[in-house]
Design an enzyme around this catalytic site. Structure first.
Site, PDB file in Angstrom:
ATOM      1  CE  LYS B  77      -4.025   1.932   2.445  1.00 18.20           C
ATOM      2  NZ  LYS B  77      -4.893   1.802   3.639  1.00 18.20           N
ATOM      3  CB  SER B 152      -8.046   3.899   2.485  1.00 20.40           C
ATOM      4  OG  SER B 152      -7.216   3.179   3.389  1.00 20.40           O
ATOM      5  CB  SER B 176      -8.357   1.176   5.424  1.00 14.46           C
ATOM      6  OG  SER B 176      -9.059   2.391   5.368  1.00 14.46           O
TER       7      SER B 176
END
Lengths: 102, 498, 502
Positions: B77, B152, B176
């Site tokens: 990420k 996210s 997330s």
């Protein structure tokens, strides 16, 4: 201050100034409306937050986490400055500072 | 090979069936082939990935013992700092920044021989539930490209579902990791707060943020969990205790004699019918596997969302103050006569997206003098109440369960203009972050009405992360024997896929 | 305009408040392992943490906590069982995170006091300055303003930032308001800072060098009409970089406030900057509108909760309090007040004590350090502790003089030699050949020769004209190259010429 208060453009402008964001008037107006709705929703916390409840700022009950006073290697100045939008004489170059130090 | 589980890839490398370079190249090819449609990646580090793969192959050739995930590719990420690799947190304000240091998670991955393929897309500064808030455009759900992959960490979950990577790193502040896992039919774990170092994780809300493992199977997730977890002297909130034995729990996958608590408040009204039915069926499977299903009540959970949307914005308003165009990132308006202040103001106006600005302003308001007690202070008290609810529930159950999200993946753009509706996505995942405990989402089937994946959430007390893996592995095994093949075998083939 | 100080104090009562920032002398910074050494090349002592890079996290330096507790104990404070760091949010380019990690409503030490004495026309006066809090925070980076007028912030074209100082541990010591000092307010302020500096130095927690900024004082001053209850509006003077400036700044602000008040104008609540050259202050940032710092508990750090055992371990290491130590030494050494003051002024107390502890007579030890050694230091423009002479050297020299192996004159040459880097006293004596001539037959022979050379002078002495002896003694000393004990020569000469020798 009631949670239901309506935020004005100038209220949001003040917040934007504190947060150093240069917003346009339409943006301030839109945000004022959105914040009203959000604030009304989040103000629900006040329903159960009675004075006898202790606040929790952190999920872990840790205390006294420290490091020994030992010097470890720093970045090289080149690495420290590698992301700088501008630099000069091994220092970060920034536009003129108008404010006063706090 | 790319559709296999990570531990199977690892076995194939150990047996000499495939090299890490071949495996890595296969994934790089897959990314080239499908990522134009999925847009899971913001940056692909072809050279770095192949170099790492080569060094693992070399180590194997020398007969050195390598870790269980050595040579296996991973998607990182973009909120994690990786030395020399563009790191943006999905924001324009950090465009072009290459950190001069590695996050602790990244150091651990490198040391374990894991091959980092590149950086995945995310909602800007991890603020969002759909990855639509990325400054670099949305990621598409591989199950249905018109739908969101969650957020996210939508890039990480989508990369797994699209077979672009078998492993991924996510971060979870309010869901997330778990919500993207749920809507893409993958597995994601938010470990106990402090279980994985936050050093190098670009902070959204420091008291809630937690990095964790993502994969397509529970065992793979556990293997990755053990690679990244552990005490870190660079993070004062890191737990100085042995890592829970999650791999062992995932291999055993036993729920015999375990008490599983269904949280009354995280089900029912507002939850999609297909989500509820798949959840109920999973409970039956767990009961059949030897668990005792009980109901627990956590009455204060209904205030969790409100408290979250005060605490997280407050902390973010301070955490994001450092993006000021002075030391790194973009700089806007630096013309003759411009002041540092005007450059900061302009850069932050241009560099931050709408949702980020909305939360910064909300947080600035909640912390300002005169309002602090009513908002931030009250939210912290709700946090206490939520922890008390969990503590009480864990006296009658070993783990708690719920659907991960109220709905399956929604359409891109559907909730973009309704922040409150968007925030409701996290209603079942947020309590875990507020209490700092562990949470897992694993796929429990497709909702009959839309054929999209449903997530099953398991929550365990702090530092008892292995319990989630026991439950997750048991449920996964029961579902697999029912389905005959992994859920992802049902995913529509992407156009252009080989 | 142009009020005298007497005019001011006849009408107004000053109220003081002092905030002192101390840079701790830890090896590493408050929240990261970067070095704290002063004067490094720009940005060589920085890392992701103290540059506020995305993702970096602070971890507290244990020594900084211990130093803060020591300071609190030395200032008679309570050490709080639970304290926390908060974030003070405001934007400024020299502050990398745009918040300062600082203790806010839960500081580590509270409620202490420091007694100070000032020497006045009415005798020694004692004042108690109450301490409100001692808390920990981090320093900012340094800006260099380029273009425009000489390094000043206003009119600069741009600024250059060096973050070596960013994150150096600071302790802020805040007094409660100090009323009742009357006309002595400026001296009390100076005495407080001086006493505090001595305490911090005795604790060994800071270099306390005001000129380098490791001890910085902000002086808050307000005036009220004598007898009035409510406080006047205060100004906060920053940039006060010497003890003398503390006194000047307070005095100057008192006069400035009084002039405004007498004209019916109001004092603006603001920050003012002290200007060393003029002794005046210039206006800085207005504080009329309170800044909204949006403090909240620092979520990246956990609370500091020192237990009794930790505190008591630290308390056991506290050195003697400087005032008590000074009083003790003054009485042990029987030093008159004036000379005690001179010794303190010259910063010679430690070094004299060390010399005495090595067996030297206190008066002799003091004499050497404040006399010959101070003279040489002055000539070289350094302090006595910078010279290459140690308490051990001085103690040896004092002993040699006491044993009669050196005369005072020879001893001065030994001191000179040691300072010049010629080695220990013994090796200087050896290499320069400075041993006293104590062979009496050799001395007698020299005396005979002197008498033979100046028979008239010898005759005068025989006739009772004792002062004439000087010429003969001088001749003997010259012949022995100064290495004879002049007093012994005089004794031998006078006895030889039939005169009383005492």
């Amino acid at each position: 201050m009631s949670a239901m208060s309506n935020l004005s453009r100038s209220d949001v402008a003040h917040l934007a100034h504190l947060a150093r964001i240069d917003m346009t008037d339409p943006e301030l107006d839109a945000l004022a409306n959105e914040l009203d709705v959000i604030l009304e929703a989040v103000a629900r916390v006040q329903e159960v937050a009675t004075p006898d409840i202790a606040p929790t700022s952190h999920p872990l009950p840790l205390r006294n986490v420290t490091r020994p006073d030992v010097v470890t290697p720093s970045l090289t100045p080149a690495a420290a400055l590698s992301g700088a939008p501008a630099s000069e004489d091994q220092r970060f170059r920034v536009p003129q500072i108008l404010g006063e130090e706090a | 090979m790319i559709t296999r589980a990570a531990h199977e890839m690892s076995a194939a490398m150990a047996s000499g069936e495939i090299s890490s370079v071949e495996l890595t190249q296969a994934h790089l090819d897959r990314i080239t082939s499908v990522d134009a449609q999925v847009h899971a990646f913001l940056y692909v580090d072809t050279e770095g990935a192949l170099a790492q793969a080569q060094s693992v192959d070399d180590a194997r050739a020398r007969g050195e013992s390598v870790g269980p995930l050595a040579g296996v590719p991973l998607a990182l990420k973009d909120v994690m700092a990786q030395q020399g690799i563009p790191t943006t947190a999905g924001s324009k304000i950090l465009e072009g920044w290459r950190p001069p240091y590695d996050a602790t998670v990244v150091s651990k991955l490198k040391a374990a021989g894991v091959v980092i393929l590149g950086k995945t897309n995310m909602d800007e500064f991890a603020m969002g539930s759909s990855t639509e808030n990325s400054a670099y455009g949305p990621t598409h759900n591989p199950w249905d490209l018109t739908r969101i992959p969650g957020g996210s960490g939508g890039g990480s979950s989508a990369s797994l579902a699209a077979f672009e990577a078998p492993l991924a790193i996510g971060t979870d502040t309010g869901g997330s990791i778990r919500q993207p896992a749920a809507v893409t039919g993958t597995v994601g774990v938010k470990p106990t707060y402090g279980g994985v170092s936050r050093y190098g994780l670009i902070a959204f809300s420091s008291s809630l943020d937690q990095a964790g493992p993502c994969a397509r199977t529970v065992l793979d997730t556990a293997l990755l969990h053990e690679v990244i977890a552990g005490h870190d002297v660079h993070d004062a909130t890191s737990i100085d205790a042995p890592v829970p034995q999650v791999v062992r729990a995932a291999r055993e996958g036993s729920v015999k004699g375990m008490k599983i608590g269904v949280v009354k408040e995280l089900n029912g009204d507002g939850y999609q019918a297909g989500v509820r039915s798949r959840f109920e069926e999973s409970l039956e499977l767990l009961a059949k596997a030897g668990a005792e299903i009980v109901e627990v009540s956590c009455p204060n959970f209904e205030y969790a969302l409100a408290a979250y949307y005060l605490i997280a914005p407050s902390e973010c308003s301070s955490n994001l103050a450092r993006f000021d165009a002075m030391r790194y990132g973009i700089r806007v308006g630096d013309e003759d006569g411009a002041s540092a202040e005007s450059v900061m103001n302009l850069t932050r106006e241009v560099g931050f997206g709408r949702e980020v600005k909305r939360r910064i302003i909300l947080g600035t308001y909640a912390l300002s003098s005169g309002y602090f007690d009513a908002y931030y202070g009250s939210a912290q008290k709700v946090r206490t109440l939520i922890m008390q609810d969990f503590n009480k529930a864990f006296t009658s159950a070993d783990v708690l369960v719920s659907p991960t999200c109220p709905t399956t993946a929604f359409k891109i753009g559907e909730k973009a203009n309704d922040p409150l509706a968007m925030y409701l996505n996290d209603i079942a995942t947020i309590p875990v972050n507020m209490a700092g405990i562990g949470g897992m989402s694993l796929p429990c089937g497709l909702a009959p009405e839309d054929g999209l994946p449903v997530g099953f959430q398991v929550m365990a007390p702090a530092m008892q992360d292995q319990r989630m893996y026991s439950v997750g592995a048991a449920l996964e095994a029961s579902l697999l024997s029912q389905w005959g093949a992994p859920l992802l075998s049902q995913i529509p083939a992407l156009v252009g896929a080989k | 305009m142009s009020l005298t100080y007497e005019d001011v104090i006849a009408k107004y009562e000053p109220v003081l408040g002092l905030e002192v920032h101390v840079e701790l002398n830890t090896n590493s910074k408050m929240f990261c392992g970067c070095s704290t050494i002063f004067g490094g090349e720009p940005n060589t002592q920085t890392c992701p943490v103290c540059l506020g890079m995305p993702g970096a996290l602070p971890v507290v330096n244990e020594k900084a906590i211990e130093s803060s507790i020591l300071i609190g104990l030395a200032l008679n404070c309570s050490i709080t069982p639970f304290s926390r760091f908060s974030r003070k949010n405001y934007f400024y380019p020299d502050m990398p995170k745009n918040f300062q990690i600082s203790q806010y409503d839960e500081p580590i030490c509270v409620n202490g006091y420091l007694d100070v004495e000032i020497d006045t026309d009415e005798g020694i006066k004692k004042f108690r300055v109450e301490i409100e809090r001692v808390h920990m925070e981090e320093d900012t980076g340094k800006s260099l303003h380029v273009g425009g007028a000489t390094g000043r912030i206003h009119g600069a074209d741009y600024s250059l930032l060096d973050y070596n100082r960013a994150g150096i541990p600071l302790v802020e010591i805040v007094t409660k308001i100090v009323p009742g000092t009357g006309k002595y307010a400026p001296e009390v302020a100076k005495a407080y800072v001086a006493e505090l500096r001595d305490i911090l130095r005795s604790l060994g927690v800071s270099d306390v060098r005001m000129e380098q900024g490791s001890l910085r004082c902000d002086a808050n001053v307000s005036l009220r009409l004598i007898g009035a209850e409510t406080l006047g509006t205060r100004s906060e003077t920053k940039n006060v970089n010497s003890l003398r400036s503390v006194e000047r700044a307070v005095r100057g602000e008192m006069i400035r406030h009084a002039e405004l008040l007498n004209k019916g104008e109001r004092v603006v609540q603001e920050t003012r900057h002290f200007q060393e050259e003029s002794g005046l202050t210039r206006s800085g940032r207005s504080k009329e509108q309170a800044e909204d710092y949006r403090y909240f508990p620092e979520p990246d750090l956990v609370p500091v909760a020192p237990d009794a055992a930790w505190i008591e371990t630290l308390r056991a290491t506290l050195p003697e309090q400087p005032t008590l130590r000074r009083k003790r030494l003054q009485s042990e050494w029987s030093v008159p007040d004036k000379e005690m003051a001179a010794m303190i002024n010259a910063d010679a107390l430690d070094i004299v004590e060390a010399t005495v502890n090595l067996g030297a007579d206190p008066t002799r030890a003091r004499g050497w350090w404040l006399g010959e050694i101070s003279r040489i230091a002055n000539e070289q423009g350094v302090t006595i502790s910078d010279l290459k002479i140690s308490p051990t050297d001085v103690a040896q020299i004092v002993a040699l003089v006491a044993q009669g192996d050196l005369t005072d004159k020879l001893a001065r040459q030994v001191v000179e030699g040691v300072i010049a880097g010629e080695g220990t006293p013994a090796s200087v004596i050896e290499s320069r050949g400075l041993k006293v001539v104590s062979d009496e037959s050799a001395l007698m022979a020299a005396i005979e020769r002197a008498i033979a050379a100046q028979p008239e002078t010898a005759e005068k002495i025989r006739n009772g004209h004792i002062p004439a002896a000087g010429a003969l003694i001088g001749a003997v000393m010259k012949e022995t190259k100064g290495q004879a004990d002049a007093a012994r020569v005089r004794e031998l000469l006078l006895t030889h010429l039939g005169q009383p020798s005492d």
